[in-house]
Design a protein around this motif. Structure first.
Motif, short mmCIF file in Angstrom:
data_model
loop_
_atom_site.label_atom_id
_atom_site.label_comp_id
_atom_site.label_asym_id
_atom_site.label_seq_id
_atom_site.Cartn_x
_atom_site.Cartn_y
_atom_site.Cartn_z
N ALA A 16 0.87 -1.18 0.00
CA ALA A 16 0.00 0.00 0.00
C ALA A 16 0.91 1.23 0.00
O ALA A 16 2.12 1.12 0.19
CB ALA A 16 -0.90 0.01 1.23
N ARG A 106 -4.11 6.52 9.31
CA ARG A 106 -4.39 5.12 9.59
C ARG A 106 -5.00 4.47 8.37
O ARG A 106 -5.60 5.15 7.53
CB ARG A 106 -5.27 4.95 10.81
CG ARG A 106 -6.63 5.60 10.67
CD ARG A 106 -7.57 5.38 11.84
NE ARG A 106 -6.88 5.43 13.10
CZ ARG A 106 -7.36 4.96 14.24
NH1 ARG A 106 -8.54 4.40 14.26
NH2 ARG A 106 -6.68 5.05 15.34
N HIS A 107 -4.86 3.16 8.32
CA HIS A 107 -5.38 2.39 7.19
C HIS A 107 -5.72 0.99 7.69
O HIS A 107 -4.94 0.39 8.43
CB HIS A 107 -4.31 2.31 6.09
CG HIS A 107 -4.65 1.41 4.96
ND1 HIS A 107 -5.60 1.71 4.02
CD2 HIS A 107 -4.17 0.19 4.62
CE1 HIS A 107 -5.68 0.72 3.14
NE2 HIS A 107 -4.82 -0.21 3.49
#
Length: 120
Positions: A16, A106-107
């Motif tokens: 990511a 955040r993810h």
């Protein structure tokens, strides 16, 4: 949330890009912290998987972030475990949290772990 299908006790490389609030990639060298919490989303308490409870992963613990903000987590067999052998699949979620000098982010990403039943 994205959901990847993976197999029990296998391996998987998740990638990511870490971004700031404006959507701009944050280079790994600009990160102050990067934490990973990996849990079984099928349990009420969100049982932690492989001791990854707010674990520091900034270029350690099988996670690397390059100069373009690209994060790669090389998941190990211990990350891809089934906690309830009666289930054909378990849904695990990874929460990445990061800080950099001007903010934080955040993810969350999900993994559908297939129980191979006969894997030791």
């Amino acid at each position: 949330m994205t959901l990847f299908e993976v197999t029990e006790k296998g391996s998987f490389a998740y990638s990511a890009t870490i971004r700031d609030a404006a959507g701009v990639a944050v280079p790994g060298t600009s990160l102050t912290t990067l934490l990973l919490t990996f849990y079984n989303a099928d349990t009420m308490a969100g049982a932690i998987v492989n001791s990854r409870d707010h674990q520091s992963v900034l270029n350690v613990n099988n996670v690397a972030v390059d100069g373009a903000g690209r994060l790669v987590w090389t998941m190990q067999p211990a990350d891809l475990v089934i906690q309830n052998a009666r289930r054909a699949y378990e849904r695990h979620e990874a929460l990445f949290e990061w800080t950099y000098p001007s903010g934080s982010g955040r993810h969350v990403v999900g993994f559908r772990v297939k129980n191979l039943r006969h894997v030791e």
